[in-house]
Design a protein around this motif. Structure first.
Motif, PDB file in Angstrom:
ATOM      1  N   VAL A 157      78.925  32.750  46.024  1.00 57.22           N
ATOM      2  CA  VAL A 157      79.162  31.850  47.336  1.00 57.22           C
ATOM      3  C   VAL A 157      80.436  31.459  48.070  1.00 57.22           C
ATOM      4  O   VAL A 157      81.211  30.950  47.418  1.00 57.22           O
ATOM      5  CB  VAL A 157      78.271  30.577  46.921  1.00 57.22           C
ATOM      6  N   GLY A 158      80.369  31.588  49.228  1.00 58.60           N
ATOM      7  CA  GLY A 158      81.212  30.828  50.335  1.00 58.60           C
ATOM      8  C   GLY A 158      81.259  31.681  51.740  1.00 58.60           C
ATOM      9  O   GLY A 158      80.733  32.631  51.884  1.00 58.60           O
ATOM     10  N   HIS A 159      82.577  31.837  51.884  1.00 56.21           N
ATOM     11  CA  HIS A 159      83.246  31.929  53.809  1.00 56.21           C
ATOM     12  C   HIS A 159      84.486  33.112  52.718  1.00 56.21           C
ATOM     13  O   HIS A 159      85.241  33.401  53.082  1.00 56.21           O
ATOM     14  CB  HIS A 159      83.286  31.103  54.442  1.00 56.21           C
ATOM     15  N   MET A 160      83.345  34.336  52.933  1.00 58.63           N
ATOM     16  CA  MET A 160      84.434  35.448  51.987  1.00 58.63           C
ATOM     17  C   MET A 160      84.193  36.508  52.646  1.00 58.63           C
ATOM     18  O   MET A 160      83.163  37.331  53.377  1.00 58.63           O
ATOM     19  CB  MET A 160      83.621  35.638  50.333  1.00 58.63           C
ATOM     20  N   GLU A 161      84.499  37.539  52.128  1.00 56.02           N
ATOM     21  CA  GLU A 161      85.110  39.203  52.478  1.00 56.02           C
ATOM     22  C   GLU A 161      83.405  39.806  52.005  1.00 56.02           C
ATOM     23  O   GLU A 161      83.201  39.368  50.605  1.00 56.02           O
ATOM     24  CB  GLU A 161      85.893  39.984  51.686  1.00 56.02           C
ATOM     25  N   ASN A 162      82.397  40.264  52.404  1.00 58.60           N
ATOM     26  CA  ASN A 162      81.429  40.387  51.981  1.00 58.60           C
ATOM     27  C   ASN A 162      81.007  42.491  51.678  1.00 58.60           C
ATOM     28  O   ASN A 162      82.249  42.177  51.857  1.00 58.60           O
ATOM     29  CB  ASN A 162      80.334  41.029  53.426  1.00 58.60           C
ATOM     30  N   ASN A 163      80.181  42.240  50.474  1.00 61.09           N
ATOM     31  CA  ASN A 163      80.936  43.385  49.712  1.00 61.09           C
ATOM     32  C   ASN A 163      79.606  44.432  50.175  1.00 61.09           C
ATOM     33  O   ASN A 163      78.771  44.605  49.485  1.00 61.09           O
ATOM     34  CB  ASN A 163      80.169  43.298  48.363  1.00 61.09           C
ATOM     35  N   TYR A 164      80.189  44.646  51.625  1.00 62.11           N
ATOM     36  CA  TYR A 164      79.142  45.944  51.895  1.00 62.11           C
ATOM     37  C   TYR A 164      80.320  47.145  51.535  1.00 62.11           C
ATOM     38  O   TYR A 164      81.469  48.329  52.312  1.00 62.11           O
ATOM     39  CB  TYR A 164      79.347  46.093  53.552  1.00 62.11           C
ATOM     40  N   GLY A 165      79.762  48.194  51.387  1.00 60.55           N
ATOM     41  CA  GLY A 165      80.253  49.434  50.219  1.00 60.55           C
ATOM     42  C   GLY A 165      81.774  49.277  49.158  1.00 60.55           C
ATOM     43  O   GLY A 165      81.359  47.962  48.988  1.00 60.55           O
ATOM     44  N   ASN A 184      75.436  34.749  57.811  1.00 59.87           N
ATOM     45  CA  ASN A 184      74.736  33.657  58.147  1.00 59.87           C
ATOM     46  C   ASN A 184      75.037  34.613  59.402  1.00 59.87           C
ATOM     47  O   ASN A 184      75.031  34.305  60.875  1.00 59.87           O
ATOM     48  CB  ASN A 184      75.197  32.763  58.778  1.00 59.87           C
ATOM     49  N   GLY A 185      75.608  36.439  59.292  1.00 58.21           N
ATOM     50  CA  GLY A 185      76.168  37.212  60.473  1.00 58.21           C
ATOM     51  C   GLY A 185      77.403  36.853  60.756  1.00 58.21           C
ATOM     52  O   GLY A 185      77.723  37.053  62.373  1.00 58.21           O
ATOM     53  N   LYS A 186      77.516  35.656  60.773  1.00 59.05           N
ATOM     54  CA  LYS A 186      79.186  34.702  62.097  1.00 59.05           C
ATOM     55  C   LYS A 186      80.577  35.305  61.169  1.00 59.05           C
ATOM     56  O   LYS A 186      80.672  34.971  59.889  1.00 59.05           O
ATOM     57  CB  LYS A 186      78.718  33.599  62.487  1.00 59.05           C
ATOM     58  N   LEU A 187      81.224  35.605  62.104  1.00 61.20           N
ATOM     59  CA  LEU A 187      82.771  35.480  61.809  1.00 61.20           C
ATOM     60  C   LEU A 187      82.941  34.262  62.074  1.00 61.20           C
ATOM     61  O   LEU A 187      83.837  33.685  61.111  1.00 61.20           O
ATOM     62  CB  LEU A 187      83.409  36.845  62.804  1.00 61.20           C
ATOM     63  N   ASN A 188      83.410  33.709  63.304  1.00 61.99           N
ATOM     64  CA  ASN A 188      83.546  32.679  63.630  1.00 61.99           C
ATOM     65  C   ASN A 188      82.823  31.444  63.324  1.00 61.99           C
ATOM     66  O   ASN A 188      81.775  31.811  64.428  1.00 61.99           O
ATOM     67  CB  ASN A 188      84.123  32.466  64.808  1.00 61.99           C
ATOM     68  N   GLN A 189      83.205  30.771  62.823  1.00 60.77           N
ATOM     69  CA  GLN A 189      81.763  29.404  62.052  1.00 60.77           C
ATOM     70  C   GLN A 189      82.036  28.344  63.225  1.00 60.77           C
ATOM     71  O   GLN A 189      83.143  28.596  63.885  1.00 60.77           O
ATOM     72  CB  GLN A 189      82.138  29.007  60.816  1.00 60.77           C
TER      73      GLN A 189
END
Length: 422
Positions: free
Chosen positions: A152-160, A209-214
């Protein structure tokens, strides 16, 4: 600028001092990807139920890189290009904090001390990882948590899988080349991912949440992204390892999706195919391609990885479909990449390799464009923490409109990079 470089250098010297003192103790953490040569060809963090927890443990680490660039560029002349020569780029640096908080619980936080886009420090992101639920009560759901992990976090998402081999600002130890892929899939969003790893099989589902800039500002408050990965990764014998994964990233509707433009650390190819008004920070994505599927996007990536003794192959097959907010019809962008690496020496401390990368896309301008890149690389791990590598790169652009700066564009030349990571 000189003050910023000096401060970053002082911070790194302090980190090295901490690192030298810490060598007297065991610096590893449970379920953790090592930042040095030990992290090569590691993807998701390993899952292990054996605990070494005694007390709260703080692991301070970091990375530093410096490149020498000797690259030329040209285009049709419709837009004049900035003149570039051979010299060093601004050194980049990371600071990593990894904290062993409790049995089966750790925290990771990465700060970019200096990067191409931001010479001043700023936080990339971080996460909270749970591999056991002992904090609830001893043995709680241990049969499930033996194979499960929660992040859980504001993190690098594991796509690919490609993002596990890319350079993350100064952390370039895992990348056998200097540059990342042309369509560099990387983003950091607030969300959660749940993993299940058992007998070589891997499954993951996640939501963000689909957002880079919160922010809570309207209209940029809604939206969500869904991620999933399914794969198999097994060391079949002493010589052969096989891994195959498929991933999906889906955003139904957001104000801005940054899947191919979120890396604010910047591209390794400085100022290539940029206009005379360009600045190093202002045009930090030079050499990359963003299809600008900014409102809706469904991206699928398949990654095979095969390692037989010192020879390894890593492939990327990717298709992305979506549109920008003002578009009525969806567009498609496709990417293909294959890299072949041969590692040799008593501890595989040397390597040579090549990569071919191609993008076919329905551009936002209405053109069907092609971008191709060929890279040759060689590297030497002087120690587990020090890597020297060199690369020849040749990239070409086709199909861009006559008024585009990329019309008949290309760049080629040599890059050299020194990496320290601990």
């Amino acid at each position: 600028m000189k003050k910023l470089i000096r401060n970053s250098g002082i911070a790194l010297l302090l980190l090295v001092g901490v690192n030298m003192n810490a060598q007297k103790n065991n610096r590893s953490i449970d379920n953790y990807r090592e930042p040095d040569k030990g992290g090569i060809n590691v993807f998701e963090a390993p899952k292990d139920t054996i605990s070494t927890f005694e007390n709260v443990k703080v692991r301070i680490g970091g990375s530093s890189t410096l490149q020498f660039q000797a690259v030329d560029h040209e285009n049709s002349g419709a837009i004049e290009l900035i003149k570039i020569g051979s010299n060093f780029n601004l050194a980049t640096a990371n600071l990593d904090l990894d904290v062993f908080l409790y049995d089966g619980i750790r925290m990771h936080l990465r700060t970019y001390l200096s990067s191409r886009h931001h010479p001043e420090p700023y936080v990339k992101g971080g996460y909270f990882q749970i591999d056991k639920l002992e904090f609830i009560k001893p043995g709680f759901m241990e049969d499930i948590m033996k194979y499960a992990t929660i992040k859980v976090g504001h993190m690098e998402n594991n796509y690919g899988d490609a993002h596990f081999r890319r350079s993350d600002n100064a952390q370039a130890m895992y990348n056998p080349f200097v540059g990342n892929l042309i369509m560099d899939a990387f983003t950091t969003e607030v969300g959660a991912e749940v993993y299940y790893q058992r007998d070589g099989f891997l499954g993951m589902v996640g939501f963000t949440n689909g957002k880079l800039n919160q922010s809570v500002d309207k209209p940029d408050t809604g939206g969500a992204s869904f991620l999933a990965k399914l794969g198999y990764d097994k060391q079949l014998d002493d010589d052969l390892r096989l891994r195959l994964t498929g991933s999906i990233y889906n955003t139904g509707k957001v104000a801005n999706s940054y899947l191919y433009s979120a890396d604010r650390a910047g591209s390794r190819y400085y100022l290539v195919l940029e206009p005379t008004t360009a600045t190093t920070a202002g045009n930090f994505r030079s050499g990359r391609y963003d299809p600008r599927l900014s409102n809706q996007i469904t991206a699928i990536m398949i990654n095979p990885f095969i390692k037989y003794q010192g020879l390894e192959f890593f492939g990327t097959f990717e298709t992305s479909k979506g549109k920008g907010s003002a578009e009525l019809e969806k567009r498609v962008a496709k990417q293909y990449a294959g890299e072949l690496i041969y590692r040799f020496g008593n501890t595989e401390n040397f390597y040579v390799g090549g990569r071919y990368n191609k993008v076919d896309s329905e551009d936002i301008s209405g053109s069907d464009v092609d971008i191709s890149r060929f890279q040759l690389a060689a590297g030497w791990f002087m120690t587990r923490n020090i890597l020297l590598k060199a690369e020849y790169v040749n990239q070409k652009y086709d199909g861009f409109n006559p008024g585009s700066i990329f019309n008949e564009g290309k760049f080629n030349g040599l890059m050299a990079e020194a990496v320290i990571s601990f």
